[in-house]
Enzyme design. Structure first.
Site, PDB file in Angstrom:
ATOM      1  N   ARG A  37       0.930  -1.257  -0.014  1.00  0.00           N
ATOM      2  CA  ARG A  37      -0.035  -0.005   0.147  1.00  0.00           C
ATOM      3  C   ARG A  37       0.839   1.092  -0.105  1.00  0.00           C
ATOM      4  O   ARG A  37       0.362   2.268  -0.563  1.00  0.00           O
ATOM      5  CB  ARG A  37      -0.834   0.016   1.176  1.00  0.00           C
ATOM      6  CG  ARG A  37      -2.284  -0.804   0.943  1.00  0.00           C
ATOM      7  CD  ARG A  37      -3.079  -0.942   2.114  1.00  0.00           C
ATOM      8  NE  ARG A  37      -4.429  -1.474   1.419  1.00  0.00           N
ATOM      9  CZ  ARG A  37      -5.508  -1.743   2.245  1.00  0.00           C
ATOM     10  NH1 ARG A  37      -5.348  -1.471   3.519  1.00  0.00           N
ATOM     11  NH2 ARG A  37      -6.405  -2.204   1.601  1.00  0.00           N
ATOM     12  N   LYS A 198     -18.518 -18.300   1.529  1.00  0.00           N
ATOM     13  CA  LYS A 198     -20.127 -17.818   1.788  1.00  0.00           C
ATOM     14  C   LYS A 198     -20.738 -17.180   0.835  1.00  0.00           C
ATOM     15  O   LYS A 198     -20.360 -15.943   0.490  1.00  0.00           O
ATOM     16  CB  LYS A 198     -19.891 -17.325   3.306  1.00  0.00           C
ATOM     17  CG  LYS A 198     -19.601 -18.360   4.156  1.00  0.00           C
ATOM     18  CD  LYS A 198     -19.845 -17.665   5.702  1.00  0.00           C
ATOM     19  CE  LYS A 198     -19.596 -18.715   6.565  1.00  0.00           C
ATOM     20  NZ  LYS A 198     -19.559 -18.194   8.054  1.00  0.00           N
ATOM     21  N   GLY A 355      -9.472  -9.239  -0.512  1.00  0.00           N
ATOM     22  CA  GLY A 355      -8.566  -9.747   0.101  1.00  0.00           C
ATOM     23  C   GLY A 355      -7.741 -11.223  -0.437  1.00  0.00           C
ATOM     24  O   GLY A 355      -6.609 -11.189  -0.717  1.00  0.00           O
ATOM     25  N   GLY A 378     -13.189  -3.861   1.147  1.00  0.00           N
ATOM     26  CA  GLY A 378     -14.573  -3.355   1.100  1.00  0.00           C
ATOM     27  C   GLY A 378     -14.907  -2.711   0.166  1.00  0.00           C
ATOM     28  O   GLY A 378     -15.949  -2.681  -0.623  1.00  0.00           O
TER      29      GLY A 378
END
Length: 397
Positions: A37, A198, A355, A378
């Site tokens: 980053r 999921k 991620g 996100g």
């Protein structure tokens, strides 16, 4: 094509530039363990400094809940930045108030200063007007280079843009241009690969994608939920049986939109979840009751690669199997390698993010050959879900 201003539109000479960046890097015992980053924001910092701007860096670190916490100080990162930039980076022990104001007023053109964690003040996450005004008093221009925080309407990611001329930094610009190519106005056919454990965490994502892509490949644990919804026995596999109706709704929505849903037809199964576990490849119609599906099989990979061959644009989020342990990483590695080859050959625009996705593509040695790999978790997901991101919307204004 861009709907926002970039550094090309800004007069930076002699200006105090509030530059919001993402320094939320992994650290251990006060040492940065992954500088990805940091590397991404260096070009923007350099460009502003080279053009005579006085760079005032704003960033958060961790979740200090609005109070100073020495464990979440940005001070150790100032040294890393200085080292990478090859020039001194000052540090202010507070991001507002007399200390910060004093240091900012002493800056010369081209200087770089890092302010302490913005989240040490409750006003940051509350986007509190008086805190925004305090930050704004330190700058003449606002540049946002933190796409990964763009889904939050905080003082330093959204509030400041209402107070001064605002621009996208180079990282933000690259991210938005890549995303535009991925889903905004992509070259068709568009194929999306969505994997991961999921369905519950990706319902909005899947519902949005089926209306935008030509084919949706579903892999990982979430594929088991779709297979079970079709009435197949998935044995002891990770599966959200309570979401069978949701899975069927997504399939129906896809059919209506003319999107093909691609599920595994064969699977690599094992009785235990560990590296090198005894395993076999079977049709998804023949999974034994005491076994679990841990990866897509070779016939499924061939079908996925066939879709990658047809695609002009590929959007990827999430692995196709339990890629962390061998040999259940094979499907992910094979498809990632194939997408990388097609991209390298100039046949495909490939945009990936989230991620696990970054880790999987790095493991496959494919990340560098993708058109764009987003490190924003996100924010990337919310963009894929079709939600407006406050930090981006405000730059368009």
């Amino acid at each position: 094509m861009t709907m926002f201003k970039t550094l090309d539109d800004a007069d930076l000479q002699g200006k105090r530039v509030l530059l919001r960046i993402d320094l939320n890097v992994p650290m251990k015992d006060g040492v940065v363990t992954d500088e990805t980053r940091i590397e991404r924001v260096l070009p923007t910092i350099r460009e502003i400094a080279d053009k005579g701007g006085r760079v005032v860096l704003l960033a958060h670190f961790g979740r200090p809940k609005g109070k100073p916490n020495p464990d979440m100080s940005l001070e150790p990162i100032a040294a890393v930045l200085s080292n990478r930039l090859g020039k001194p980076v000052g540090f202010s022990a507070d991001c507002v108030g007399p200390v910060a104001a004093g240091i900012v007023s002493a800056l010369n053109d081209g200087d770089v200063l890092l302010l302490e964690n913005t989240r040490f003040h409750a006003g940051e996450e509350e986007n509190d007007e008086s805190f925004v005004a305090e930050l704004a008093s330190l700058g003449d221009i606002y540049v946002n280079d933190a796409f990964s925080a763009a889904h939050r309407a905080h003082a330093s990611t959204e509030g400041l843009a209402h107070h001064m001329p605002s621009y996208a930094g180079r990282t933000m610009q690259a991210e938005l241009e890549a995303l535009e190519k991925g889903l905004g106005s992509p070259e068709k056919p568009v194929v999306a690969i969505v994997g991961g454990a999921k369905v519950s965490t990706k319902i909005d994502l899947l519902s949005n994608l089926v209306t935008k892509v030509d084919a949706l490949v579903i892999g990982g644990g979430m594929a088991n939920t779709f297979l079970a919804a079709e009435g197949k026995d998935v044995g002891k596999s990770l599966c959200e049986h309570d979401l069978a109706d949701t899975a069927r709704e997504i399939v129906a929505k896809a059919r209506e939109a003319g999107c093909t849903i691609v599920l595994p037809t064969d699977a690599v199964i094992a009785r235990e979840f560990k590296a090198g576990a005894a395993n076999e490849t079977l049709s998804v119609d023949a999974v034994p009751a005491d076994a679990m599906i841990l990866d897509a099989g070779p016939a499924s990979v061939e079908a996925i690669n066939g879709w990658i061959d047809r695609a002009k644009t590929l959007v990827w989020n999430g692995p196709l199997g339990a890629f962390e342990i061998e040999p259940f990483d094979r499907a992910t590695m094979a498809a990632a390698g194939h997408a990388a080859e097609r991209t390298k050959a100039g046949e495909l625009v490939s945009v990936a993010g989230g991620g696990d996705t970054v880790a999987a593509l790095n493991q496959a040695g494919a990340a560098d050959d993708f058109t764009y790999v987003s490190t924003a978790g996100g924010a990337f997901l919310e963009w894929m879900e079709g939600k407006p991101l406050p930090g981006v919307e405000v730059l368009k204004a």
